[in-house]
Design a protein around this motif. Structure first.
Motif, mmCIF file in Angstrom:
data_model
loop_
_atom_site.group_PDB
_atom_site.id
_atom_site.type_symbol
_atom_site.label_atom_id
_atom_site.label_comp_id
_atom_site.label_asym_id
_atom_site.label_seq_id
_atom_site.Cartn_x
_atom_site.Cartn_y
_atom_site.Cartn_z
ATOM 1 N N LEU A 5 -44.439 -8.934 -30.166
ATOM 2 C CA LEU A 5 -44.420 -9.760 -28.980
ATOM 3 C C LEU A 5 -43.421 -9.349 -28.062
ATOM 4 N N TYR A 6 -42.275 -9.171 -28.636
ATOM 5 C CA TYR A 6 -41.002 -8.692 -27.674
ATOM 6 C C TYR A 6 -41.482 -7.692 -26.714
ATOM 7 N N LEU A 7 -41.905 -6.697 -27.384
ATOM 8 C CA LEU A 7 -42.382 -5.253 -26.643
ATOM 9 C C LEU A 7 -43.309 -5.602 -25.650
ATOM 10 N N LEU A 8 -44.531 -6.495 -26.122
ATOM 11 C CA LEU A 8 -45.360 -6.655 -24.892
ATOM 12 C C LEU A 8 -44.812 -7.502 -24.060
ATOM 13 N N GLU A 9 -44.131 -8.432 -24.248
ATOM 14 C CA GLU A 9 -43.662 -9.221 -23.201
ATOM 15 C C GLU A 9 -42.861 -8.712 -22.311
ATOM 16 N N ASN A 10 -42.114 -7.597 -22.577
ATOM 17 C CA ASN A 10 -41.291 -6.648 -21.739
ATOM 18 C C ASN A 10 -41.918 -5.650 -21.062
ATOM 19 N N ASN A 11 -43.047 -5.179 -21.665
ATOM 20 C CA ASN A 11 -43.816 -4.135 -21.032
ATOM 21 C C ASN A 11 -45.218 -4.051 -21.600
ATOM 22 N N PRO A 12 -46.156 -5.072 -21.028
ATOM 23 C CA PRO A 12 -47.495 -5.154 -21.469
ATOM 24 C C PRO A 12 -48.294 -3.975 -21.204
ATOM 25 N N ARG A 13 -47.673 -2.825 -20.506
ATOM 26 C CA ARG A 13 -48.578 -1.769 -20.198
ATOM 27 C C ARG A 13 -48.436 -0.647 -21.278
ATOM 28 N N LEU A 14 -47.660 -0.890 -22.378
ATOM 29 C CA LEU A 14 -47.515 0.080 -23.596
ATOM 30 C C LEU A 14 -48.758 0.004 -24.169
ATOM 31 N N THR A 15 -49.038 1.455 -24.546
ATOM 32 C CA THR A 15 -50.561 1.638 -25.359
ATOM 33 C C THR A 15 -50.326 1.131 -26.899
ATOM 34 N N ASN A 16 -51.457 1.012 -27.392
ATOM 35 C CA ASN A 16 -51.239 0.794 -28.806
ATOM 36 C C ASN A 16 -50.599 1.970 -29.369
ATOM 37 N N ALA A 17 -50.883 3.051 -29.028
ATOM 38 C CA ALA A 17 -50.297 4.255 -29.543
ATOM 39 C C ALA A 17 -48.737 4.292 -29.518
ATOM 40 N N GLU A 18 -48.455 3.920 -28.211
ATOM 41 C CA GLU A 18 -47.053 3.982 -28.075
ATOM 42 C C GLU A 18 -46.300 2.688 -28.681
ATOM 43 N N LEU A 19 -46.867 1.335 -29.078
ATOM 44 C CA LEU A 19 -46.605 0.401 -29.911
ATOM 45 C C LEU A 19 -46.417 0.739 -31.218
ATOM 46 N N ALA A 20 -47.305 1.360 -31.684
ATOM 47 C CA ALA A 20 -47.324 1.902 -33.222
ATOM 48 C C ALA A 20 -46.279 3.091 -33.319
ATOM 49 N N VAL A 21 -45.851 3.764 -32.548
ATOM 50 C CA VAL A 21 -44.691 4.610 -32.754
ATOM 51 C C VAL A 21 -43.337 3.921 -32.716
ATOM 52 N N LEU A 22 -43.406 2.828 -31.926
ATOM 53 C CA LEU A 22 -42.195 2.065 -32.031
ATOM 54 C C LEU A 22 -41.822 1.145 -33.043
#
Length: 159
Positions: A5-22
């Motif tokens: 949720l923190y990552l999406l709130e700060n950058n909702p343009r991150l792809t699912n692939a980028e979020l998975a890596v993070l």
């Protein structure tokens, strides 16, 4: 709040692939968790923050404070919900202090805001008074800066 949720709130343009890596999980796990957040209403939506001055929009944003007469057994809920249903209203908040509610109206002209307050908001049953503030300049909104510091082009001088 969890890290996704923190990552999406700060950058909702991150792809699912980028979020998975993070997050150190699979893309499928990220997609499932996001869908769960959306389905349960934890994630309410995604919105771009636009610099209206740079986009040369000829509109204003108004913060309208509202004093209301709460109804017995319902408090502020009924009037807040009625105000939230008005098309012009972007946000509604219950607040402490001299006023009970606050609403935001954006992307309207000064005259449209004035007519909205005079003809639609103020006449509502239970609205006792309003105060309208026009936002003259945005410096920061939702963590995003709208101003840039002037560049110091004097250079370094040592004696």
């Amino acid at each position: 709040m969890d890290r996704l949720l923190y990552l999406l709130e700060n950058n909702p343009r991150l792809t699912n692939a980028e979020l998975a890596v993070l997050l150190g999980v699979t893309e499928e796990e990220v997609a499932q968790q996001i869908k769960l957040y959306e389905d349960t209403g934890i994630i309410k939506g995604y919105k771009a923050i636009i610099d209206k001055d740079k986009a040369q929009a000829q509109t204003v944003t108004a913060l309208i404070e509202i004093k209301v007469q709460p109804r017995f057994g319902h408090g502020f809920e009924n009037i807040a919900e009625r105000i939230a249903q008005l098309d012009e209203v972007e946000s509604v908040y219950l607040m402490s202090g001299g006023y009970d509610l606050c609403c935001m109206v954006s992307d309207k002209s000064f005259q449209e805001v004035a007519m909205f307050v005079a003809k639609r908001l103020s006449p509502l049953e239970d609205v006792m008074s309003t105060t309208t503030h026009f936002i003259l300049k945005k410096y920061k909104e939702q963590g995003v800066f709208f101003t840039q510091k002037p560049k110091d082009d004097r250079g370094n001088i040592s004696l």
